[in-house]
Design a protein around this motif. Structure first.
Motif, PDB file in Angstrom:
ATOM      1  N   GLU A 120      40.210  19.375 -18.060  1.00  0.00           N
ATOM      2  CA  GLU A 120      39.561  18.542 -17.040  1.00  0.00           C
ATOM      3  C   GLU A 120      40.212  18.701 -15.673  1.00  0.00           C
ATOM      4  O   GLU A 120      39.519  18.778 -14.657  1.00  0.00           O
ATOM      5  CB  GLU A 120      39.571  17.074 -17.468  1.00  0.00           C
ATOM      6  CG  GLU A 120      38.516  16.740 -18.482  1.00  0.00           C
ATOM      7  CD  GLU A 120      38.349  15.232 -18.639  1.00  0.00           C
ATOM      8  OE1 GLU A 120      38.994  14.463 -17.912  1.00  0.00           O
ATOM      9  OE2 GLU A 120      37.548  14.851 -19.504  1.00  0.00           O
TER      10      GLU A 120
ATOM     11  N   LYS B  78      41.860  21.314 -14.603  1.00  0.00           N
ATOM     12  CA  LYS B  78      41.498  22.640 -14.107  1.00  0.00           C
ATOM     13  C   LYS B  78      40.075  22.664 -13.567  1.00  0.00           C
ATOM     14  O   LYS B  78      39.823  23.237 -12.496  1.00  0.00           O
ATOM     15  CB  LYS B  78      41.675  23.683 -15.216  1.00  0.00           C
ATOM     16  CG  LYS B  78      43.142  23.975 -15.518  1.00  0.00           C
ATOM     17  CD  LYS B  78      43.348  24.769 -16.783  1.00  0.00           C
ATOM     18  CE  LYS B  78      42.971  26.185 -16.710  1.00  0.00           C
ATOM     19  NZ  LYS B  78      43.333  26.950 -17.930  1.00  0.00           N
ATOM     20  N   GLN B  79      39.148  22.049 -14.264  1.00  0.00           N
ATOM     21  CA  GLN B  79      37.763  22.013 -13.792  1.00  0.00           C
ATOM     22  C   GLN B  79      37.644  21.274 -12.467  1.00  0.00           C
ATOM     23  O   GLN B  79      36.905  21.696 -11.574  1.00  0.00           O
ATOM     24  CB  GLN B  79      36.846  21.376 -14.855  1.00  0.00           C
ATOM     25  CG  GLN B  79      36.655  22.221 -16.095  1.00  0.00           C
ATOM     26  CD  GLN B  79      36.169  23.618 -15.775  1.00  0.00           C
ATOM     27  OE1 GLN B  79      35.278  23.828 -14.952  1.00  0.00           O
ATOM     28  NE2 GLN B  79      36.780  24.605 -16.416  1.00  0.00           N
ATOM     29  N   HIS B  80      38.379  20.179 -12.321  1.00  0.00           N
ATOM     30  CA  HIS B  80      38.372  19.439 -11.058  1.00  0.00           C
ATOM     31  C   HIS B  80      38.914  20.317  -9.920  1.00  0.00           C
ATOM     32  O   HIS B  80      38.357  20.335  -8.813  1.00  0.00           O
ATOM     33  CB  HIS B  80      39.197  18.156 -11.182  1.00  0.00           C
ATOM     34  CG  HIS B  80      39.327  17.409  -9.900  1.00  0.00           C
ATOM     35  ND1 HIS B  80      38.269  16.731  -9.328  1.00  0.00           N
ATOM     36  CD2 HIS B  80      40.378  17.279  -9.049  1.00  0.00           C
ATOM     37  CE1 HIS B  80      38.664  16.198  -8.187  1.00  0.00           C
ATOM     38  NE2 HIS B  80      39.955  16.514  -8.001  1.00  0.00           N
TER      39      HIS B  80
ATOM     40  N   PHE C 103      38.888  23.602  -9.804  1.00  0.00           N
ATOM     41  CA  PHE C 103      37.925  24.667  -9.539  1.00  0.00           C
ATOM     42  C   PHE C 103      36.797  24.180  -8.632  1.00  0.00           C
ATOM     43  O   PHE C 103      36.314  24.904  -7.776  1.00  0.00           O
ATOM     44  CB  PHE C 103      37.333  25.219 -10.840  1.00  0.00           C
ATOM     45  CG  PHE C 103      38.324  25.950 -11.708  1.00  0.00           C
ATOM     46  CD1 PHE C 103      39.304  26.757 -11.155  1.00  0.00           C
ATOM     47  CD2 PHE C 103      38.273  25.828 -13.079  1.00  0.00           C
ATOM     48  CE1 PHE C 103      40.213  27.433 -11.951  1.00  0.00           C
ATOM     49  CE2 PHE C 103      39.177  26.497 -13.893  1.00  0.00           C
ATOM     50  CZ  PHE C 103      40.145  27.307 -13.326  1.00  0.00           C
ATOM     51  N   ARG C 104      36.360  22.928  -8.862  1.00  0.00           N
ATOM     52  CA  ARG C 104      35.284  22.370  -8.027  1.00  0.00           C
ATOM     53  C   ARG C 104      35.776  22.059  -6.611  1.00  0.00           C
ATOM     54  O   ARG C 104      35.021  22.181  -5.651  1.00  0.00           O
ATOM     55  CB  ARG C 104      34.724  21.102  -8.668  1.00  0.00           C
ATOM     56  CG  ARG C 104      33.872  21.350  -9.916  1.00  0.00           C
ATOM     57  CD  ARG C 104      33.154  20.080 -10.373  1.00  0.00           C
ATOM     58  NE  ARG C 104      34.051  18.981 -10.670  1.00  0.00           N
ATOM     59  CZ  ARG C 104      34.630  18.750 -11.847  1.00  0.00           C
ATOM     60  NH1 ARG C 104      34.380  19.575 -12.859  1.00  0.00           N
ATOM     61  NH2 ARG C 104      35.420  17.723 -12.041  1.00  0.00           N
ATOM     62  N   THR C 105      37.026  21.662  -6.484  1.00  0.00           N
ATOM     63  CA  THR C 105      37.564  21.243  -5.183  1.00  0.00           C
ATOM     64  C   THR C 105      38.017  22.421  -4.341  1.00  0.00           C
ATOM     65  O   THR C 105      37.842  22.419  -3.128  1.00  0.00           O
ATOM     66  CB  THR C 105      38.751  20.280  -5.392  1.00  0.00           C
ATOM     67  OG1 THR C 105      38.336  19.224  -6.269  1.00  0.00           O
ATOM     68  CG2 THR C 105      39.215  19.691  -4.079  1.00  0.00           C
TER      69      THR C 105
ATOM     70  N   ASN D 153      38.535  26.872  -3.884  1.00  0.00           N
ATOM     71  CA  ASN D 153      38.045  28.186  -4.257  1.00  0.00           C
ATOM     72  C   ASN D 153      39.166  28.908  -4.999  1.00  0.00           C
ATOM     73  O   ASN D 153      40.070  29.464  -4.379  1.00  0.00           O
ATOM     74  CB  ASN D 153      37.632  28.965  -3.009  1.00  0.00           C
ATOM     75  CG  ASN D 153      37.041  30.315  -3.352  1.00  0.00           C
ATOM     76  OD1 ASN D 153      36.690  30.570  -4.493  1.00  0.00           O
ATOM     77  ND2 ASN D 153      36.958  31.179  -2.356  1.00  0.00           N
TER      78      ASN D 153
ATOM     79  N   LYS E 138      40.468  30.662  -9.185  1.00  0.00           N
ATOM     80  CA  LYS E 138      40.109  31.068 -10.541  1.00  0.00           C
ATOM     81  C   LYS E 138      41.343  31.054 -11.426  1.00  0.00           C
ATOM     82  O   LYS E 138      42.474  31.145 -10.947  1.00  0.00           O
ATOM     83  CB  LYS E 138      39.443  32.431 -10.553  1.00  0.00           C
ATOM     84  CG  LYS E 138      40.203  33.531  -9.892  1.00  0.00           C
ATOM     85  CD  LYS E 138      39.380  34.796  -9.898  1.00  0.00           C
ATOM     86  CE  LYS E 138      39.912  35.750  -8.845  1.00  0.00           C
ATOM     87  NZ  LYS E 138      39.217  37.018  -8.856  1.00  0.00           N
TER      88      LYS E 138
END
Length: 192
Positions: free
Chosen positions: A13, A15-17, A19-21, A23, A25
Motif C-alpha cells: 500500500e 509503495k502504491q501511494h 507511485f501515485r504521488t 513519478n 518505479k
C-alpha cells in the motif's frame, strides 16, 4: 527505494501511494548502489565494496600478491619532510580519494586514510610506501562485510579515543569515534 517490515500488505500500500504521488518505479530489492554491494540475509544487510576495492588495487598497478595484516606500522609518525617528493602526485591523490570512499564499508581504514590524506598536497616516498601498505592490507580484508543487523537492539553506544597532542608536526590531537546501534556499527570518524 528500500521499504522493510513484516507486513507485506502495508508495504504494498505504501509503495502504491508513492507511485501515485511521485513519478517512480520499483527496481526490485537493492543489490548494488554507488559501488556498494548490498546482500540481504536472515541476519540483516551485508554491505561490501569488494569489487570497488579490487578496482582500486588494480588502479594502483600493484602486480605482486603481497598482503599485510595491519594497515600501518605500530607507532609510526609521518611528517612532511621524510622521504623524497613524488615526481607526479596524481596517482597518490586519486588513490587516497578512492580510499576515502572505501571507508564507507571499511571503518578500520578511517585512521590511516586520515593520516595519509594530510599529505596529498605534496606526497613523499614515505607516504607512498604507507599507501601501498594500506592497499596490501586491503587485500586481506577485501571480503569482510559490514553487517546491519535485523535483530539489533535500539541501544546506542559510542566509543571515543584521542592521542592527546600526538601529531609530530603541529602537536594537535587526533581523535576518533565509533557508534553502534545495538550490534550494528552505524557511524565512525577519525580527525585532527
Amino acid at each position: 527505494m528500500i521499504i522493510t517490515g513484516s507486513d507485506s500488505f502495508a508495504i504494498s500500500e505504501v509503495k502504491q501511494h508513492l507511485f501515485r504521488t511521485f513519478n517512480m518505479k520499483d527496481l526490485s530489492p537493492l543489490q548494488y548502489f554507488l559501488s556498494i554491494e548490498v546482500v540481504s540475509s536472515l541476519k540483516g544487510y551485508f554491505l561490501s565494496q569488494a569489487k570497488y576495492a579490487n578496482e582500486v588495487i588494480h588502479c594502483a598497478r600493484l602486480t605482486d600478491t603481497k598482503i599485510f595484516d595491519t594497515s600501518i606500522e605500530l607507532n609510526v609518525k609521518y611528517n612532511t619532510t621524510d622521504g623524497v617528493l613524488l615526481d607526479d602526485p596524481t596517482l597518490y591523490r586519486e588513490l587516497v580519494d578512492c580510499l576515502v570512499y572505501l571507508m564507507v564499508t571499511c571503518p578500520d581504514l578511517a585512521y590511516i586514510v586520515y593520516v595519509i590524506s594530510q599529505f596529498v598536497s605534496s606526497p613523499r616516498s614515505t607516504h607512498w610506501a604507507a599507501l601501498i601498505q594500506i592497499l596490501r592490507y586491503l587485500r586481506c580484508i577485501i571480503f569482510q562485510d559490514l553487517l546491519l543487523s535485523f535483530t539489533s537492539s535500539l541501544d546506542l553506544v559510542a566509543y571515543v579515543d584521542s592521542d592527546w597532542a600526538g601529531d609530530v608536526i603541529d602537536r594537535k590531537s587526533t581523535s576518533g569515534f565509533c557508534m553502534f546501534l545495538g550490534d550494528s556499527l552505524i557511524s565512525w570518524k577519525c580527525k585532527k
